[in-house]
Design a protein around this motif. Structure first.
Motif, mmCIF file in Angstrom:
data_model
loop_
_atom_site.group_PDB
_atom_site.id
_atom_site.type_symbol
_atom_site.label_atom_id
_atom_site.label_comp_id
_atom_site.label_asym_id
_atom_site.label_seq_id
_atom_site.Cartn_x
_atom_site.Cartn_y
_atom_site.Cartn_z
ATOM 1 N N VAL A 317 0.861 -1.185 0.000
ATOM 2 C CA VAL A 317 0.000 0.000 0.000
ATOM 3 C C VAL A 317 0.899 1.236 0.000
ATOM 4 N N ALA A 318 0.826 1.992 -1.076
ATOM 5 C CA ALA A 318 1.558 3.256 -1.167
ATOM 6 C C ALA A 318 0.656 4.385 -0.684
ATOM 7 N N PHE A 319 1.222 5.282 0.110
ATOM 8 C CA PHE A 319 0.464 6.417 0.647
ATOM 9 C C PHE A 319 0.975 7.711 0.028
ATOM 10 N N TRP A 320 0.033 8.595 -0.242
ATOM 11 C CA TRP A 320 0.329 9.885 -0.847
ATOM 12 C C TRP A 320 -0.428 10.976 -0.090
ATOM 13 N N ALA A 321 0.125 12.180 -0.038
ATOM 14 C CA ALA A 321 -0.528 13.301 0.639
ATOM 15 C C ALA A 321 -0.677 14.478 -0.312
ATOM 16 N N ASP A 322 -1.881 15.020 -0.350
ATOM 17 C CA ASP A 322 -2.149 16.262 -1.064
ATOM 18 C C ASP A 322 -2.191 17.360 0.001
ATOM 19 N N TRP A 323 -1.024 17.905 0.339
ATOM 20 C CA TRP A 323 -0.897 18.813 1.471
ATOM 21 C C TRP A 323 -1.738 20.076 1.319
ATOM 22 N N ASN A 324 -1.939 20.536 0.089
ATOM 23 C CA ASN A 324 -2.642 21.800 -0.137
ATOM 24 C C ASN A 324 -4.024 21.602 -0.755
ATOM 25 N N ASN A 325 -4.444 20.342 -0.887
ATOM 26 C CA ASN A 325 -5.760 20.031 -1.455
ATOM 27 C C ASN A 325 -5.953 20.655 -2.836
ATOM 28 N N ASN A 326 -4.876 20.584 -3.620
ATOM 29 C CA ASN A 326 -4.934 21.144 -4.971
ATOM 30 C C ASN A 326 -4.725 20.089 -6.048
ATOM 31 N N GLY A 327 -4.752 18.814 -5.650
ATOM 32 C CA GLY A 327 -4.591 17.737 -6.620
ATOM 33 C C GLY A 327 -3.161 17.304 -6.841
ATOM 34 N N THR A 328 -2.200 17.941 -6.165
ATOM 35 C CA THR A 328 -0.797 17.564 -6.288
ATOM 36 C C THR A 328 -0.408 16.706 -5.088
ATOM 37 N N PHE A 329 0.004 15.475 -5.364
ATOM 38 C CA PHE A 329 0.301 14.522 -4.294
ATOM 39 C C PHE A 329 1.803 14.346 -4.109
ATOM 40 N N GLU A 330 2.204 14.192 -2.831
ATOM 41 C CA GLU A 330 3.585 13.846 -2.496
ATOM 42 C C GLU A 330 3.616 12.412 -1.981
ATOM 43 N N TYR A 331 4.553 11.631 -2.495
ATOM 44 C CA TYR A 331 4.697 10.237 -2.061
ATOM 45 C C TYR A 331 5.226 10.193 -0.633
ATOM 46 N N LEU A 332 4.548 9.446 0.239
ATOM 47 C CA LEU A 332 4.924 9.349 1.646
ATOM 48 C C LEU A 332 5.712 8.093 1.967
ATOM 49 N N GLY A 333 5.443 7.019 1.242
ATOM 50 C CA GLY A 333 6.102 5.745 1.520
ATOM 51 C C GLY A 333 5.140 4.600 1.260
ATOM 52 N N THR A 334 5.662 3.395 1.346
ATOM 53 C CA THR A 334 4.872 2.190 1.081
ATOM 54 C C THR A 334 4.933 1.256 2.271
ATOM 55 N N ALA A 335 3.771 0.828 2.729
ATOM 56 C CA ALA A 335 3.667 -0.190 3.776
ATOM 57 C C ALA A 335 3.295 -1.512 3.129
ATOM 58 N N SER A 336 3.550 -2.611 3.826
ATOM 59 C CA SER A 336 3.258 -3.918 3.240
ATOM 60 C C SER A 336 2.870 -4.907 4.323
ATOM 61 N N ILE A 337 2.212 -5.967 3.884
ATOM 62 C CA ILE A 337 1.819 -7.045 4.786
ATOM 63 C C ILE A 337 1.875 -8.350 4.000
ATOM 64 N N ASN A 338 2.346 -9.419 4.625
ATOM 65 C CA ASN A 338 2.370 -10.719 3.978
ATOM 66 C C ASN A 338 1.012 -11.391 4.102
ATOM 67 N N VAL A 339 0.561 -11.981 2.999
ATOM 68 C CA VAL A 339 -0.697 -12.716 2.989
ATOM 69 C C VAL A 339 -0.440 -14.113 2.430
ATOM 70 N N HIS A 340 -1.359 -15.021 2.725
ATOM 71 C CA HIS A 340 -1.129 -16.430 2.415
ATOM 72 C C HIS A 340 -2.420 -17.119 2.000
ATOM 73 N N ASP A 341 -2.249 -18.293 1.420
ATOM 74 C CA ASP A 341 -3.383 -19.187 1.186
ATOM 75 C C ASP A 341 -3.804 -19.753 2.538
ATOM 76 N N LEU A 342 -5.021 -19.450 2.961
ATOM 77 C CA LEU A 342 -5.492 -19.910 4.263
ATOM 78 C C LEU A 342 -6.350 -21.171 4.155
ATOM 79 N N GLY A 343 -6.613 -21.604 2.910
ATOM 80 C CA GLY A 343 -7.337 -22.857 2.729
ATOM 81 C C GLY A 343 -8.834 -22.696 2.835
ATOM 82 N N ALA A 344 -9.288 -22.104 3.911
ATOM 83 C CA ALA A 344 -10.711 -21.833 4.110
ATOM 84 C C ALA A 344 -10.831 -20.559 4.920
ATOM 85 N N ILE A 345 -11.711 -19.675 4.468
ATOM 86 C CA ILE A 345 -11.902 -18.413 5.184
ATOM 87 C C ILE A 345 -13.396 -18.186 5.375
ATOM 88 N N PRO A 346 -13.776 -17.377 6.361
ATOM 89 C CA PRO A 346 -15.195 -17.060 6.551
ATOM 90 C C PRO A 346 -15.772 -16.363 5.320
#
Length: 723
Positions: A317-346
């Motif tokens: 997940v990459a995050f961006w900020a539009d500090w001045n609410n004018n449509g111009t975004f600054e890249y803040l960084g990327t977070a991540s999470i590992n996901v897996h085959d769980l076999g069965a999920i609700p």
């Protein structure tokens, strides 16, 4: 992102007096006639990060007014209580809160404004080996200006509740887990000479074997070939050569399995922003900690390139900020999470959360007279890192969403200038610590009902101090310590003592997807002219991706038997600063209460006034009573920070709904220290002829070990039979 309720401004104005009257009615102890109102605030999603053991919920604040004042005033509180159900009912995890205020729409910014709250989910022994995913249900309950009940089913006047399934991190790899998973034969005599629980390295299978195994595993599932082959084929789509010989060999082997590679490449080229497997559902900002976050909905049981015994795949997940609410975004960084085959999920899938500290927020702080609400963008991408230059770009799988978030008031800090921020002590945000009483969650309304949540709380056990030092540069270039003194002592250096001389930090390294937690124990050192208790600040915001301490932990303070009011502060300095020089944070004052209630251990017919808790039957313990007799008794529960008590009659299968009178009580004021010798009675007319125990359970209000769901407790039981 939550949608604003379809309510007209005229209707909002009409309902505002009702909202204000709720607080007045609660003060008088009058019942509130409506529940579940989400016009002003609403929980929109909840998720969990198994790598940091943190629950996260997003609350949408929908209106411009109705929150008791602007940012320069105290405003009001939004409380969120978390529960977890491992299969036998919901367990209370405690609650947290954040401040809300009247913030007008301006500069193109419209409500809702999205806020994040977090709560640690400690390991309670429910984790399983990697072959058996643990997927409990969590519940988050929102309530405006009043703490939600410890009963997970109790609705609130303003707020809602939301459930989600989450995935716990598996147990560490061990021989015992391999036996449980069927990989090893537990009967092998050779295993007896090994520590079966000793952690092992995760199964490190060759990439070729992984892809071949996945091709066979997914052949009869709904997982298309271009999905699990995407990480290998992406370089081809991007017109890049496949230089990794393992990848090339993998492609040859997969081709022999009957997979049409041309069709796979074509399908991948035609895939864009697919949300059939994963989707961002909400995003927001934890205002007090300068941390953005998002919740990811995992929808399928398979298609994530490996089970929990293998590395699986990554949601970015990459995050961006539009500090001045004018449509111009600054890249803040990327977070991540590992996901897996769980076999069965609700049926409702599984929810994961990711978060990212944004140090640059300190450069955009404004005073409270000028609310700073900006647009945040989150971009999800499975297996392939998202763009760091184009906020509009979407990859094969994932989506994009925007949210408005509020930056905390303050004075902007220049780039390179050291700045501190303590934002939580003992699990409680600083805004929830009374500057008058030094207690957590100062009460404005107390109803005294037995299901009421505890407020006005001291701390005991281990008090964790969380916060951050900004602009520290490379690891080790800044030194810090946390010190305390008695609140009544003069503010001179000799009265301040380090809270600890050894500390175990845990760095979360996104570059190490499996595992990502790196323990870093430190023993405190000395600084010339300043004495001891100093640690090296080892977070690395300059890394790509940045590396931070898992809990933003500065220190764990083992408070032992300390009682009373104490002051805390963070002290820090660059290693290049002059000898004897250091900065320090604001002082945070808290009240400690480490006294443990003592229960009487003897079967008396009269209350023992030398003990804090006692329960007696006036006619004597372990006697027999004829059916329809009313049993009389007395109880005692006393503590300076009395929380409450309840009487529990067992076995409940034979009570037919009978309870003692009174059956429970919670504290009603700061001066309430409990009951010294309270009479109780029990009508036996509806009890079956059987043997019974009546248990008195007493609690104080202390937050133990920084866990709001744990208090000091004491118990005593008496017995009788009905004949």
């Amino acid at each position: 992102m939550a949608k604003v309720s379809n309510v007209s401004p005229e209707k909002i104005e009409e309902l505002l007096p009702v909202r204000k009257m709720m607080l007045f009615n609660l003060t008088l102890g009058t019942a509130v006639e409506f529940t579940g109102n989400v016009i002003w605030e609403e929980l929109t999603c909840v998720g969990y990060n198994p790598q940091t053991s943190t629950l996260e919920a997003v609350v949408a604040i929908k209106q411009q007014t109705g929150y008791s004042g602007g940012l320069c005033l105290p405003g009001s509180k939004e409380y969120v209580r978390f529960f977890v159900d491992y299969g036998s009912g919901f367990q209370d995890l405690g609650y947290t809160s954040f401040g809300v205020h009247d913030i007008p729409n301006s500069s193109g910014v419209v409500h809702p404004i999205e806020y994040i709250v977090t709560m640690p989910l400690p390991d309670t022994g429910q984790r399983k080996c990697c072959g058996r995913p643990a997927i409990p249900k969590v519940r988050a309950v929102l309530s405006w200006n009043t703490v939600p009940s410890t009963n997970p089913n109790t609705p609130n006047a303003f707020g809602n509740m939301i459930d989600a399934h989450i995935q716990l991190a598996p147990k560490p790899f061990s021989i015992a887990c391999l036996i449980e998973s069927g990989v090893l034969d537990g009967g092998l005599k050779v295993l007896k000479q090994y520590d079966l629980e000793k952690p092992l390295q995760p199964l490190a299978l060759q990439e070729t074997a992984d892809i071949v195994d996945l091709a066979r595993q997914y052949k009869d599932s709904k997982v298309a070939s271009h999905r699990f082959l995407a990480p290998v084929l992406h370089p081809l789509i991007a017109n890049q050569a496949v230089t990794n010989p393992v990848n090339a060999q993998s492609l040859q082997i997969v081709s022999k399995l009957g997979i049409d590679m041309a069709a796979v490449l074509k399908a991948l080229e035609n895939t864009s922003a697919d949300v059939n497997f994963e989707q961002l559902t909400c995003a927001g900002l934890q205002t007090a900690t300068d941390t953005v976050g998002a919740v990811i909905h995992i929808k399928q049981p398979l298609g994530y390139n490996g089970d929990l015994c293998h590395p699986g795949s990554t949601e970015y997940v990459a995050f961006w900020a539009d500090w001045n609410n004018n449509g111009t975004f600054e890249y803040l960084g990327t977070a991540s999470i590992n996901v897996h085959d769980l076999g069965a999920i609700p049926a409702d899938g599984v929810r994961y959360s990711v978060s990212l500290l944004v140090p640059g927020i300190v450069q955009h702080l404004r005073d409270c007279g000028h609310p700073n609400v900006i647009r945040l963008r989150a971009v999800l991408s499975w297996a392939t890192p998202p763009s760091t230059t184009n906020p509009d770009q979407l990859n094969f799988w994932g989506n994009r969403l925007d949210a408005h978030v509020q930056i905390r008031p303050g004075t902007a800090v220049g780039d390179g200038q050291l700045a501190d921020l303590i934002y939580r002590v003992g699990g409680v945000a600083l805004s929830d610590i009374s500057m008058a009483t030094h207690l957590a969650y100062p009460s404005t309304v107390l109803t005294g009902n037995c299901g009421a949540a505890l407020m006005d709380r001291p701390w005991g056990g281990i008090v964790t101090i969380q916060g951050r030092i900004y602009n520290t540069g490379a690891p080790g270039t800044v030194r810090f310590r946390v010190r305390y003194k008695k609140h009544s002592d003069p503010d001179v250096d000799a009265n301040w003592t380090p809270v600890t001389f050894s500390q175990n930090f845990i760095l979360v390294n996104p570059a190490l997807p499996f595992p990502s937690e790196v323990p870093v124990p430190q023993t405190a050192g000395t600084e010339p002219g300043l004495g001891g208790g100093w640690f090296s600040y080892i977070e690395n915001p300059l890394a790509a991706p940045p590396i931070f301490e898992m809990d933003s932990r500065l220190a764990d303070w083992s408070t032992g038997a300390l009682e009373g009011d104490f002051d805390l502060r963070l002290e820090y300095r660059k290693v290049t600063d002059p000898v004897g020089f250091y900065h320090h944070s604001q002082v945070v004052s808290i009240k400690l209460h480490n006294y443990q209630m003592v229960a009487s251990a003897t079967a008396n017919s009269l209350i023992d006034f030398t003990k804090d808790l006692d329960l007696v039957i006036d006619g004597g313990d372990c006697h027999s009573y004829s059916q329809s007799t009313t049993i009389q008794g007395h109880l005692r529960v006393r503590d300076t920070y009395f929380g409450g008590w309840n009487l529990d009659l067992q076995p409940s299968t034979h009570t037919n709904g009978t309870v003692a009178q009174p059956s429970c009580r919670t504290y009603t004021s700061l001066a309430d220290s409990g009951d010294a010798n309270l009479a109780w009675s029990l009508d036996t007319s509806q009890l079956d002829k059987c043997g019974y125990t009546l248990m008195l359970h007493g609690t104080d209000r202390t937050i133990i070990n920084s866990n709001g769901a744990v208090t000091h407790t004491a118990n005593k039981a008496v017995g009788f039979s009905v004949i």
